[in-house]
Write a protein that holds these residues in place. Structure first.
Motif: not given
Length: 252
Positions: A230-249
């Motif tokens: 994510m970037t603007s004129d004043s800042r940049q933010l790097d994103i790197d996120e990992t999740k593991v989900w366990f679902n019951y459907k």
């Protein structure tokens, strides 16, 4: 916004309870196919991630005839501290097409709220059959508009919260056995433009298998990685996120 978020979560819980108690399946008489992203089903699922997040979702579907189906779904997530994280409301409409390769397409309207932004997205998804019965592809595109959150405005030192954007995704699904067990892999690219520009690629690997003989109860494991910036004129933010989900459907 917080009141809206609480209302969305309350509605989600109510809908899930109604779906669980009512348990009406208004879809067509075709065999349930949990791997098909262009079908509308009445479902309920709960999930937990490796970092303690909890997710719940409920959907109600209806068979409109002439190969058309519709579905309304609500989804909400809480973090490990029990606080609101994000929510999603969707209307999904399926159309049948006289094509052996692309028998169904669906359009959707999604309202998504999270800590970064609130967006409304209009999208379409199509199934693509292959000569190999166990292998199926899906393609999805969408356009969206909305507002960046107050948190994003403060974080990136901007005043205009408006945004527009788009998304594109491709899905590969492979059924590994006669019981319906399947593996899926899909990258999803999303771009948001405004005083903040955001581009992310969310890559998901999923394994799902039935837990009951009638294939109405399923277990899922999903590995999700979100990478971008994510970037603007004043800042940049790097994103790197990992999740593991366990679902019951559960399918009704």
């Amino acid at each position: 916004m917080k009141n809206i978020n609480k209302a969305a979560l309350a509605t989600l819980i109510s809908t899930a309870l109604i779906a669980n108690a009512y348990a009406v399946d208004n879809t067509t008489d075709e065999e349930l196919d949990a791997s098909d992203m262009t079908r509308a089903y009445s479902t309920f699922y709960v999930g937990a991630s490796n970092n303690g997040d909890l997710k719940a979702s409920g959907s109600l579907s209806y068979n409109l005839g002439n190969g058309m189906e519709s579905m309304v779904s609500l989804e909400g997530t809480m973090d490990k501290e029990g606080k609101y994280s994000d929510s999603r409301m969707q209307y999904f409409h399926v159309f049948s097409i006289d094509s052996a390769v692309t028998p169904r397409v669906a359009v959707s309207l999604d309202i998504i709220d999270n800590s970064m932004a609130t967006t409304a997205a209009l999208g379409a998804i199509s199934i693509f059959k292959t000569p190999i019965d166990s292998l199926t592809f899906f393609g999805r595109v969408g356009a969206l508009t909305g507002e960046f959150s107050d948190e994003s405005l403060a974080q990136f030192n901007i005043t205009d919260n408006s945004l527009v954007g788009g998304m594109a995704a491709g899905y590969a699904v492979w059924k590994t056995g006669q019981d319906g067990t399947f593996l899926a892999a899909y990258p999803e690219f999303t771009y948001l433009s405004g005083d903040i520009e955001s581009s992310t690629v969310k890559t998901t690997l999923m394994a799902a298998t039935p837990l009951s003989s009638d294939h109405t109860r399923w277990g899922q494991v999903k590995l999700e990685n979100t990478y971008g910036e994510m970037t603007s004129d004043s800042r940049q933010l790097d994103i790197d996120e990992t999740k593991v989900w366990f679902n019951y459907k559960v399918y009704f």
